[in-house]
Scaffold this motif. Structure first.
Motif, mmCIF file in Angstrom:
data_model
loop_
_atom_site.group_PDB
_atom_site.id
_atom_site.type_symbol
_atom_site.label_atom_id
_atom_site.label_comp_id
_atom_site.label_asym_id
_atom_site.label_seq_id
_atom_site.Cartn_x
_atom_site.Cartn_y
_atom_site.Cartn_z
ATOM 1 N N GLY A 9 42.799 42.585 33.272
ATOM 2 C CA GLY A 9 42.418 43.902 32.769
ATOM 3 C C GLY A 9 43.527 44.492 31.930
ATOM 4 O O GLY A 9 44.714 44.286 32.216
ATOM 5 N N LEU A 10 43.160 45.218 30.865
ATOM 6 C CA LEU A 10 44.162 45.778 29.962
ATOM 7 C C LEU A 10 43.637 47.063 29.344
ATOM 8 O O LEU A 10 42.506 47.125 28.863
ATOM 9 N N GLN A 11 44.464 48.114 29.385
ATOM 10 C CA GLN A 11 44.167 49.385 28.718
ATOM 11 C C GLN A 11 45.446 49.858 28.033
ATOM 12 O O GLN A 11 46.546 49.436 28.375
ATOM 13 N N PHE A 12 45.284 50.763 27.048
ATOM 14 C CA PHE A 12 46.437 51.218 26.276
ATOM 15 C C PHE A 12 46.305 52.700 25.981
ATOM 16 O O PHE A 12 45.222 53.186 25.630
ATOM 17 N N ASP A 13 47.404 53.441 26.142
ATOM 18 C CA ASP A 13 47.442 54.862 25.824
ATOM 19 C C ASP A 13 48.175 55.041 24.501
ATOM 20 O O ASP A 13 49.369 54.737 24.392
ATOM 21 N N VAL A 14 47.476 55.529 23.499
ATOM 22 C CA VAL A 14 48.034 55.654 22.153
ATOM 23 C C VAL A 14 49.176 56.659 22.120
ATOM 24 O O VAL A 14 50.215 56.434 21.483
ATOM 25 N N GLU A 15 49.026 57.781 22.808
ATOM 26 C CA GLU A 15 50.005 58.857 22.744
ATOM 27 C C GLU A 15 51.378 58.426 23.246
ATOM 28 O O GLU A 15 52.409 58.719 22.624
ATOM 29 N N THR A 16 51.419 57.731 24.365
ATOM 30 C CA THR A 16 52.702 57.348 24.968
ATOM 31 C C THR A 16 53.059 55.888 24.728
ATOM 32 O O THR A 16 54.159 55.458 25.067
ATOM 33 N N ARG A 17 52.116 55.119 24.178
ATOM 34 C CA ARG A 17 52.280 53.687 23.959
ATOM 35 C C ARG A 17 52.552 52.943 25.275
ATOM 36 O O ARG A 17 53.362 52.024 25.327
ATOM 37 N N HIS A 18 51.846 53.355 26.297
ATOM 38 C CA HIS A 18 51.911 52.674 27.577
ATOM 39 C C HIS A 18 50.748 51.695 27.687
ATOM 40 O O HIS A 18 49.601 52.048 27.377
ATOM 41 N N ALA A 19 51.039 50.488 28.115
ATOM 42 C CA ALA A 19 50.005 49.490 28.383
ATOM 43 C C ALA A 19 49.817 49.387 29.889
ATOM 44 O O ALA A 19 50.793 49.327 30.643
ATOM 45 N N PHE A 20 48.570 49.376 30.337
ATOM 46 C CA PHE A 20 48.235 49.225 31.752
ATOM 47 C C PHE A 20 47.671 47.822 31.935
ATOM 48 O O PHE A 20 46.630 47.492 31.352
ATOM 49 N N VAL A 21 48.347 47.026 32.721
ATOM 50 C CA VAL A 21 48.024 45.610 32.851
ATOM 51 C C VAL A 21 47.617 45.313 34.292
ATOM 52 O O VAL A 21 48.419 45.469 35.222
ATOM 53 N N GLY A 22 46.367 44.901 34.493
ATOM 54 C CA GLY A 22 45.889 44.513 35.824
ATOM 55 C C GLY A 22 45.815 43.005 35.922
ATOM 56 O O GLY A 22 45.409 42.333 34.968
ATOM 57 N N ASP A 23 46.215 42.452 37.059
ATOM 58 C CA ASP A 23 46.239 40.992 37.175
ATOM 59 C C ASP A 23 45.503 40.505 38.415
ATOM 60 O O ASP A 23 44.995 41.286 39.218
ATOM 61 N N GLN A 24 45.469 39.199 38.572
ATOM 62 C CA GLN A 24 44.694 38.588 39.649
ATOM 63 C C GLN A 24 45.373 38.684 41.007
ATOM 64 O O GLN A 24 44.786 38.288 42.012
ATOM 65 N N SER A 25 46.564 39.214 41.068
ATOM 66 C CA SER A 25 47.207 39.467 42.355
ATOM 67 C C SER A 25 46.797 40.828 42.918
ATOM 68 O O SER A 25 47.163 41.163 44.050
ATOM 69 N N GLY A 26 46.063 41.620 42.129
ATOM 70 C CA GLY A 26 45.667 42.955 42.549
ATOM 71 C C GLY A 26 46.643 44.034 42.136
ATOM 72 O O GLY A 26 46.490 45.197 42.504
ATOM 73 N N GLN A 27 47.630 43.681 41.346
ATOM 74 C CA GLN A 27 48.670 44.613 40.926
ATOM 75 C C GLN A 27 48.367 45.186 39.546
ATOM 76 O O GLN A 27 47.824 44.505 38.679
ATOM 77 N N VAL A 28 48.747 46.444 39.343
ATOM 78 C CA VAL A 28 48.648 47.081 38.024
ATOM 79 C C VAL A 28 50.060 47.402 37.555
ATOM 80 O O VAL A 28 50.823 48.076 38.261
ATOM 81 N N THR A 29 50.429 46.898 36.389
ATOM 82 C CA THR A 29 51.759 47.103 35.821
ATOM 83 C C THR A 29 51.668 48.032 34.620
ATOM 84 O O THR A 29 50.787 47.883 33.776
ATOM 85 N N ILE A 30 52.578 48.991 34.555
ATOM 86 C CA ILE A 30 52.645 49.890 33.398
ATOM 87 C C ILE A 30 53.851 49.511 32.559
ATOM 88 O O ILE A 30 54.985 49.460 33.060
ATOM 89 N N LEU A 31 53.616 49.241 31.274
ATOM 90 C CA LEU A 31 54.667 48.841 30.345
ATOM 91 C C LEU A 31 54.751 49.841 29.199
ATOM 92 O O LEU A 31 53.734 50.366 28.733
ATOM 93 N N LYS A 32 55.955 50.087 28.737
ATOM 94 C CA LYS A 32 56.177 50.906 27.541
ATOM 95 C C LYS A 32 56.399 49.955 26.377
ATOM 96 O O LYS A 32 57.392 49.215 26.336
ATOM 97 N N LEU A 33 55.466 49.939 25.425
ATOM 98 C CA LEU A 33 55.552 49.017 24.290
ATOM 99 C C LEU A 33 56.198 49.694 23.096
ATOM 100 O O LEU A 33 55.856 50.827 22.752
ATOM 101 N N GLU A 34 57.121 48.982 22.489
ATOM 102 C CA GLU A 34 57.725 49.408 21.229
ATOM 103 C C GLU A 34 57.350 48.409 20.152
ATOM 104 O O GLU A 34 56.629 47.444 20.411
ATOM 105 N N GLN A 35 57.838 48.617 18.952
ATOM 106 C CA GLN A 35 57.471 47.740 17.847
ATOM 107 C C GLN A 35 57.885 46.296 18.101
ATOM 108 O O GLN A 35 57.160 45.366 17.766
ATOM 109 N N ASP A 36 59.041 46.101 18.730
ATOM 110 C CA ASP A 36 59.528 44.733 18.918
ATOM 111 C C ASP A 36 60.032 44.470 20.333
ATOM 112 O O ASP A 36 60.704 43.475 20.579
ATOM 113 N N ARG A 37 59.725 45.343 21.270
ATOM 114 C CA ARG A 37 60.186 45.135 22.648
ATOM 115 C C ARG A 37 59.324 45.966 23.595
ATOM 116 O O ARG A 37 58.523 46.795 23.165
#
Length: 389
Positions: A150-178
């Motif tokens: 599962g994957l969702q993205f917030d445009v305002e904060t550039r946060h990606a919400f990543v759901g995986d098969q372990s049942g965990q949801v990870t929040i990442l802050k995406l930048e242009q190159d990192r």
């Protein structure tokens, strides 16, 4: 139900508008065109169809295209009319270009973000990548601990919400190159099957194969997580109607649930640990000392879903729905809590509907109040949600 909150309206019942049959294979993903004048469907065998609404409000095939390989996901940009198709071979097809993103592994999610011209993708290679959607240039990669589902993205904060098969949801802050890890949420016992992000109220909803939904209050900054238990099979899709504050969910048994999120809900309590019943103080079966001292056989431990106390079967002989805590079906409660729950708080805060097919995917177009479901029966159903339209 809380005082002053009206019961769910019967008008929330989905109204079936169309059934699209005679499809070549099970449709794994589909989107409704914004004005409701057509839809795009993708089957796992690589069949891509554009169906336009004609006279009589029936959908007729307009474009039929067969991809060269089996497909697994799709993203469509209504503003630019661009279509991105992910394949089981790890490619993304952007006509007429073929980009290699997760070569050799099945792609699980493709997400196009117009505001930043990014194309986010995940695959069974346990990685999240984001590329420039214009040039195809790789901007960054993040390796996950499990396959992303599962994957969702917030445009305002550039946060990606990543759901995986372990049942965990990870929040990442995406930048242009990192990117940087913000936090992780752990609340499901099964793999994540669906994610839904509400950018207005800043809430994230996650559905799982454990049949539950969790609402994560990101904007409240209090760490509140509300459980919603209304399905008896794995959750297959989540959509949110932000203007009216309602959540729509579906499961593989065909059940559709419309949750009224205007209701003030409560967090479920953590289960307490104890060596004996916290009501009658009789020992549980592993408490050898008390069993020996009292010369009695230990009892099995249970937990009250309302207060979280560890109790024996005799002290929790009742069950009750607790809609304000997300329990739409009767669950075990201790005798004390059972007596304390007023009848008005046992009334459901959601409406339940049978789609009459085993749903594998759903899509909701909030601007026109149209819901689309596809099932294992190779049928697409188009519904109107009257209250939302």
């Amino acid at each position: 139900m809380a005082d002053g909150v009206p019961p769910p309206s019967p008008a929330l019942k989905p109204c079936l508008l169309n059934e699209i049959r005679d499809l070549h294979d099970v449709v794994i993903t589909a989107v409704i065109l914004p004005k409701g004048d057509g839809l795009i469907s993708l089957s796992e065998d690589g069949t891509l169809q554009v169906l336009l609404k004609r006279k009589g409000d029936q959908y007729w095939p307009s474009i039929h295209h067969t991809m060269q390989t089996s497909c697994s996901c799709m993203a469509f940009s209504p503003e630019t009319r661009r279509l991105f198709v992910g394949t089981v071979a790890g490619n993304i097809c952007v006509s007429p270009t073929l980009w290699l993103y997760h070569q050799g592994t099945r792609m699980t999610v493709v997400l196009f973000v117009l505001e930043v011209e990014w194309l986010l993708s995940t695959g069974q290679d346990k990685s999240l990548t984001w590329h420039c959607s214009e040039s195809g240039q790789l901007l960054g990669t993040y390796n996950t601990t499990a396959c992303v589902s599962g994957l969702q993205f917030d445009v305002e904060t550039r946060h990606a919400f990543v759901g995986d098969q372990s049942g965990q949801v990870t929040i990442l802050k995406l930048e242009q190159d990192r990117c940087s890890l913000v936090t992780t949420f752990k609340g499901h016992t099964g793999n994540i099957t669906a994610l839904c992000w509400d950018p207005i109220h800043r809430m994230l909803f996650s559905g799982s194969s454990d049949q539950s939904i969790i609402m994560w209050d990101i904007g409240g900054r209090t760490g509140t997580a509300i459980e919603l238990q209304g399905h008896k099979d794995k959750v297959q899709g989540l959509c949110y109607a932000s203007p009216t504050h309602h959540l729509i969910s579906c499961s593989s048994d065909g059940r559709m649930v419309i949750w009224d999120m205007n209701v003030t809900r409560e967090e479920t309590p953590e289960w307490l640990d104890s060596d004996s019943c916290q009501k009658c103080e009789k020992p549980f079966f592993w408490n050898f000392k008390q069993m020996w001292d009292r010369r009695r056989i230990g009892l099995r431990q249970h937990h009250c879903r309302k207060c979280g106390e560890a109790v024996c079967a005799k002290c929790s002989s009742n069950s009750s729905p607790i809609p304000l805590m997300g329990f739409e079906f009767p669950v075990r409660v201790c005798n004390t809590c059972h007596e304390s729950i007023p009848e008005k708080d046992r009334v459901s805060t959601s409406t339940f509907h049978n789609s009459e097919h085993n749903i594998v995917y759903m899509h909701y177009e909030s601007t026109i109040g149209i819901l689309l479901t596809s099932g294992t029966d190779k049928v697409i159903k188009v519904w109107m949600i009257p209250r939302f339209s």
